[in-house]
Design a protein around this motif. Structure first.
Motif, PDB file in Angstrom:
ATOM      1  N   HIS A   1     -12.018  -2.180  -2.969  1.00 33.95           N
ATOM      2  CA  HIS A   1     -10.681  -1.909  -2.476  1.00 33.95           C
ATOM      3  C   HIS A   1     -10.542  -2.464  -1.084  1.00 33.95           C
ATOM      4  O   HIS A   1     -11.515  -2.519  -0.342  1.00 33.95           O
ATOM      5  CB  HIS A   1     -10.431  -0.396  -2.392  1.00 33.95           C
TER       6      HIS A   1
ATOM      7  N   GLY B   1      -2.917  12.507  -0.471  1.00 36.84           N
ATOM      8  CA  GLY B   1      -3.918  11.936   0.446  1.00 36.84           C
ATOM      9  C   GLY B   1      -3.879  10.422   0.473  1.00 36.84           C
ATOM     10  O   GLY B   1      -3.942   9.772  -0.562  1.00 36.84           O
ATOM     11  N   TRP B   2      -3.776   9.860   1.660  1.00 34.83           N
ATOM     12  CA  TRP B   2      -3.677   8.413   1.859  1.00 34.83           C
ATOM     13  C   TRP B   2      -5.077   7.858   2.136  1.00 34.83           C
ATOM     14  O   TRP B   2      -5.682   8.186   3.143  1.00 34.83           O
ATOM     15  CB  TRP B   2      -2.729   8.113   3.020  1.00 34.83           C
ATOM     16  N   ILE B   3      -5.540   7.011   1.230  1.00 38.90           N
ATOM     17  CA  ILE B   3      -6.874   6.415   1.374  1.00 38.90           C
ATOM     18  C   ILE B   3      -6.768   5.159   2.236  1.00 38.90           C
ATOM     19  O   ILE B   3      -6.026   4.241   1.905  1.00 38.90           O
ATOM     20  CB  ILE B   3      -7.447   6.028  -0.012  1.00 38.90           C
ATOM     21  N   THR B   4      -7.498   5.126   3.351  1.00 34.69           N
ATOM     22  CA  THR B   4      -7.457   3.925   4.193  1.00 34.69           C
ATOM     23  C   THR B   4      -8.645   3.016   3.938  1.00 34.69           C
ATOM     24  O   THR B   4      -8.617   1.836   4.248  1.00 34.69           O
ATOM     25  CB  THR B   4      -7.448   4.299   5.689  1.00 34.69           C
ATOM     26  N   GLU B   5      -9.711   3.586   3.415  1.00 33.90           N
ATOM     27  CA  GLU B   5     -10.873   2.755   3.113  1.00 33.90           C
ATOM     28  C   GLU B   5     -11.597   3.389   1.940  1.00 33.90           C
ATOM     29  O   GLU B   5     -11.820   4.598   1.931  1.00 33.90           O
ATOM     30  CB  GLU B   5     -11.800   2.684   4.344  1.00 33.90           C
ATOM     31  N   ALA B   6     -11.958   2.579   0.956  1.00 37.12           N
ATOM     32  CA  ALA B   6     -12.633   3.115  -0.225  1.00 37.12           C
ATOM     33  C   ALA B   6     -13.799   2.219  -0.575  1.00 37.12           C
ATOM     34  O   ALA B   6     -13.638   1.002  -0.654  1.00 37.12           O
ATOM     35  CB  ALA B   6     -11.664   3.190  -1.402  1.00 37.12           C
TER      36      ALA B   6
ATOM     37  N   GLN C   1      -4.466  -3.293   7.066  1.00 35.66           N
ATOM     38  CA  GLN C   1      -3.613  -2.589   8.025  1.00 35.66           C
ATOM     39  C   GLN C   1      -2.523  -3.512   8.549  1.00 35.66           C
ATOM     40  O   GLN C   1      -1.373  -3.101   8.731  1.00 35.66           O
ATOM     41  CB  GLN C   1      -4.456  -2.073   9.215  1.00 35.66           C
TER      42      GLN C   1
ATOM     43  N   ASP D   1       0.830  -1.206   0.000  1.00 29.72           N
ATOM     44  CA  ASP D   1       0.000   0.000   0.000  1.00 29.72           C
ATOM     45  C   ASP D   1       0.871   1.265   0.000  1.00 29.72           C
ATOM     46  O   ASP D   1       1.936   1.292   0.615  1.00 29.72           O
ATOM     47  CB  ASP D   1      -0.887  -0.013   1.256  1.00 29.72           C
TER      48      ASP D   1
ATOM     49  N   SER E   1      -7.496  -2.023   2.033  1.00 32.22           N
ATOM     50  CA  SER E   1      -6.180  -1.733   2.597  1.00 32.22           C
ATOM     51  C   SER E   1      -6.024  -2.573   3.850  1.00 32.22           C
ATOM     52  O   SER E   1      -6.743  -2.357   4.822  1.00 32.22           O
ATOM     53  CB  SER E   1      -6.076  -0.255   2.989  1.00 32.22           C
TER      54      SER E   1
ATOM     55  N   VAL F   1       0.503   5.831  -1.252  1.00 30.01           N
ATOM     56  CA  VAL F   1      -0.350   6.873  -1.831  1.00 30.01           C
ATOM     57  C   VAL F   1      -0.337   6.781  -3.352  1.00 30.01           C
ATOM     58  O   VAL F   1       0.707   6.516  -3.954  1.00 30.01           O
ATOM     59  CB  VAL F   1       0.144   8.272  -1.394  1.00 30.01           C
TER      60      VAL F   1
END
Lengths: 283, 283, 283, 283
Positions: free
Chosen positions: C36, D29-34, C40, C12, C38, C14
């Protein structure tokens, strides 16, 4: 193991269990399964016993004669069935195959303990599948402008096959009231919604329209009033905004199959007692 | 309505139901709920009757005297309880509040029919919540290097409170074998996994590691062997790749609360019969 | 609607979504479904897009060429599949018909979007059912004293049929490690328990022995270690003391069928991404 | 981790994801959930991104200014929220404590990320429980002959507390249409049935009357039409003939609590997008 299934319903009072179990013990009857229900609301008492047939000294006719006085004493509705006598089932279908195929496979693999005497369908699409199973297939088209002749033929077939149960496996036609009346508590339908939500046509479309988060299926006895008969079994599965109506139809099929198979099984094993418009299901 | 709950277990044979229900009918006993189970595998018969207390001409002591010969005849394990006598329950907790708060609220709102005589906890965090409910709170810290004094105190408290049931509401300590033995089938634990998966510590971490698609909880009687006692109730909820361990912990809490509350309710209503390492739950 | 399914996994950081969606927008690609994740814990990013094939100006080969530099930049594992190209599936079975019949019916009624190229079974019992569907049936008996020849033949058949997926529909034989290794993440098994509970043989007997209150089924990719591969889908159904092992087997079948059908569907639609021993399932 | 939650809805077309994710990537911008959803039926596109607040070079006001032209270009309905700004919630209750106690405990144990600014109740029964949590309790009795003054006071309190959300935790009063209109998509109700079944009063009695085999609960936004607003979450639990109406009420409570808590959580985390009378819930 061959069993007798004794099912009774009567106004509740002291001594019913003692009387019946005493009667059975007198004849050395071995109880393998016993279910009771005292309904507080209606004041009725429901009971189902399974008895080892080989533990009793007589056949069902003698049992009936011996038990009749007790039944009269308590004003019972009652019946006794022999697990060795397979119930005769007529399946009715239309074009959709999922419920029919599911029941046929359960029957074919000895999971469903009954005789499927024939399939009646208003289309000819499913003939091959049915005949592969060695079951007669009757194509009885329904003329939308005059349904009477078709239903007369349906009625004739059901009688000719001496059906103990008629299963509407997504038959998609509404049976005439007279037939419903005649076959009271013997016609089992699967409705593709969680009743009483979404009565009538296109329930998945209705469900999508309302935005519900689960869709369901309901197995019930058919009565004159559409989708309003006594409910035998229900279940639901989760859906979300991601599911189109087509997805709901697909997912719902699995729910329909399971619910119909469970409901039919309960019926075949004499586990469903109808009281008013509700059921006691001794599962 | 005040009831007596008669629970019996004995080797199966002909005539048990007749004998017991005949005995009850002799005294005009009104059965409001009757449950039976013939276990084919073990050859045992299990039964639970609820009787209207006001239908019987005597109190429990007389009942016991009158019933004893029947019990002996059938080699029964049996007991009878009075619904008007609330069971005395000791709750044990640690720092996590969800199960404790849930049980306290159910008790406070008269959903859980028992007397909560005290809460014992190895931390002091939950004192305020407990004392607001008017329940004594005993803080018994456990020294990891010498747990014996703490467990001696725990045992003393349980005895002093004459507990019919001890509930480990996420107590997070392993009770010593001697205490488990002494309180056989009276200590109820909630384990935060679907046993036998993920025995022991950090089951949600284990579940995340294995990548299971549902997480569960198990309510069981505590025995000497960790997380291996007779299971009373279980349930699961769906998780997915989106759920971190923290999400699982959060979602799992709801499962734990429900399963523990249901299991405790069954126990309080004398619905759980233990046979070997398995339970019959007449729900 | 014909779609392309683009699936990617990479560390992961940006800008991944911007880069991929920018690439697609450049070519006027219409996204119909986007998922999507991500993770953690691992720091990986997973993605699946469905694109209207007719919105793009090129075929898959050109897509692959154009996309390759982006994939390299982000160290992606990736693939793109055309929904119009049906995956080739080999089904393997033994004597039990329920999973096989279920998959065949779903395929026959166009619910399961794939080509079933053949069925391989170590018994001949299910030939009739399979051949009625017009699918070749290969009976490859397994000699318990020398399984190697059978598995060599199985491997030969799988290769000859160019299988994209092999489904063990209650095949009841353990594939040799070399074959598991070769077909990594392409062999799908249905195990009749809620893994990791009850690994190995006779899980329903194990479940009855332990006294669990729900029984389950697990669909997973086969790896060298028995019943330990990445889990795709699981589910459970409730049982009670009333259920004998035979009842569990019967009830469990419904669970197995559903779980396997769902798991296979996810696989066929490229919805399952394996990372380590866990799956991301974009359902 | 502090995040920004960007939620958008607009007519679907090519390039939306590219435009938005490109915008975000520009600012690192860092997307953590989409989450994305293309609704085929309506032709709308819905999206929710969670972004690491610390990855962006500006605060929300600057974000809004920079994003506005994009939103205009695509005719978006949109909003962005800061996870560090707790939503202000007003709870409303009557005499039944189960939903209120459940929400208070979730808030107290930091599971529910919000500020509970006050409880408004039309009875005084729950004051002690609420005040123990340090939350103001407003007793606003409703005169059945003239409800207007009470609802005027309710409205005044909601405004004074600047509520982002109003939760009817079994409030048992129907809010006036003007208030529903004013607080559109901000008032969350829990109805104790599986809607659209059993709208209105005494749904458990209705359910018992109809003989359904599961009872449910529905969390929905309140609109002028009774029990007809957009559904956020639903669930059900199994009942049988053994369950009296009182049992259904008791079992249903657990369902209500869970469904309301889940629905409120989705709302607080900006996971619910309303479109027409349906919701997209990005759980």
């Amino acid at each position: 193991m061959r069993t007798y299934r004794l099912v009774t319903a009567c106004p509740d009072r002291v001594g019913i269990v003692a009387k019946i179990s005493g009667f059975l013990a007198t004849y050395n009857g071995w109880i393998t399964e016993a279910s009771h229900h005292s309904d507080q609301a209606s004041g009725w008492f429901f009971m189902r016993y399974e008895l080892r047939a080989d533990s009793l000294p007589f056949e069902l006719d003698d049992f009936r004669r011996a038990f009749a006085p007790i039944a009269r004493e308590f004003d019972m509705h009652w019946q006794i069935a022999d697990s060795a006598v397979k119930k005769r089932v007529v399946l009715m279908a239309s074009k959709e195959s999922h419920c029919l195929a599911d029941l046929l496979h359960r029957w074919h693999s000895d999971e469903l303990d009954c005789e499927i005497t024939c399939v009646i369908a208003n289309h000819d699409d499913l003939r091959g599948m049915v005949e592969w199973h060695g079951i007669p297939y009757h194509h009885v088209p329904v003329d939308p402008n005059d349904k009477q002749p078709a239903f007369a033929e349906v009625e004739r077939l059901i009688e000719a096959h001496e059906a103990d149960a008629v299963v509407l496996a997504r038959y998609m036609q509404i049976l005439p009231p007279s037939l419903c009346e005649r076959l009271r508590h013997r016609v089992i339908n699967i409705h593709h919604s969680f009743l009483p939500s979404f009565v009538g046509a296109k329930p998945y479309h209705q469900a999508a329209q309302r935005g519900v988060k689960l869709i369901g299926a309901t197995c019930h006895y058919v009565t004159e009033e559409l989708d309003a008969g006594p409910i035998i079994e229900q279940d639901l599965i989760r859906v979300s905004h991601k599911d189109s109506v087509e997805d709901m139809v697909r997912k719902g099929k699995d729910c329909e199959k399971m619910v119909l198979a469970r409901g039919l099984r309960y019926h075949l094993e004499d586990r469903v007692l109808v009281h008013g418009n509700r059921t006691v299901v001794f599962d």
